[in-house]
Scaffold this motif. Structure first.
Motif, short mmCIF file in Angstrom:
data_model
loop_
_atom_site.label_atom_id
_atom_site.label_comp_id
_atom_site.label_asym_id
_atom_site.label_seq_id
_atom_site.Cartn_x
_atom_site.Cartn_y
_atom_site.Cartn_z
N ALA A 138 1.38 -1.35 0.02
CA ALA A 138 0.28 -0.17 -0.17
C ALA A 138 0.85 1.39 -0.25
O ALA A 138 1.89 1.43 -0.34
CB ALA A 138 -1.21 -0.23 1.32
N TRP A 139 0.61 1.65 0.95
CA TRP A 139 1.04 3.50 0.65
C TRP A 139 2.71 3.37 1.28
O TRP A 139 3.70 4.53 0.89
CB TRP A 139 0.61 4.75 1.59
N VAL A 140 3.25 2.57 2.34
CA VAL A 140 4.66 2.25 2.15
C VAL A 140 4.98 1.89 1.53
O VAL A 140 6.56 2.38 1.28
CB VAL A 140 4.63 0.66 3.14
N ARG A 141 4.80 1.17 0.50
CA ARG A 141 5.71 0.19 -1.03
C ARG A 141 5.67 1.78 -1.58
O ARG A 141 6.33 2.06 -2.36
CB ARG A 141 4.76 -0.24 -1.92
N GLN A 142 4.34 3.22 -1.83
CA GLN A 142 4.60 3.55 -2.50
C GLN A 142 6.23 4.88 -2.41
O GLN A 142 6.23 5.12 -2.78
CB GLN A 142 3.15 4.99 -2.83
N LYS A 143 5.56 4.99 -0.75
CA LYS A 143 6.96 6.27 -0.46
C LYS A 143 8.21 5.39 -0.52
O LYS A 143 8.78 6.06 -0.94
CB LYS A 143 6.83 6.38 1.10
N VAL A 144 8.85 3.80 0.13
CA VAL A 144 9.41 3.45 -0.09
C VAL A 144 9.76 3.43 -1.94
O VAL A 144 11.46 3.22 -2.11
CB VAL A 144 9.56 2.15 0.55
N GLY A 145 9.25 3.12 -2.75
CA GLY A 145 9.66 3.53 -4.25
C GLY A 145 9.56 1.43 -4.76
O GLY A 145 10.04 1.46 -6.33
#
Length: 83
Positions: free
Chosen positions: A7-14
């Motif tokens: 989710a958004w963790v993946r989006q921020k980490v890339g």
């Protein structure tokens, strides 16, 4: 160690996942979070509010003091809400 981001963790980490080899002093989920936060600006953004992130170690929900070791699979994701 294999780390998965959702989710958004993946989006921020890339990244959706990565293979890492943290230093020996990283022994638990909290230590891993602190170490990961220093890896890149994206990691820092994802883990800036670590209390909002849940973790699983080898597909079992884990608390910040749960041990981690080489060969483990660690997943980070936001809290799940339902309705």
């Amino acid at each position: 160690m294999r780390v998965l981001y959702f989710a958004w963790v993946r989006q921020k980490v890339g990244l959706a996942e990565e293979e890492i080899a943290p230093p020996p002093e990283v022994r638990d989920v909290a230590g891993l979070v602190a170490w990961l936060a220093g890896r890149s600006p994206g990691h820092a953004a994802a883990f800036a509010q670590a209390r909002q992130i849940r973790a699983a170690v080898n597909q079992e929900f884990a608390t910040p003091d749960a041990p981690v070791a080489a060969g483990d699979e660690i997943a980070f994701f936001p809290p799940v809400t339902g309705g």
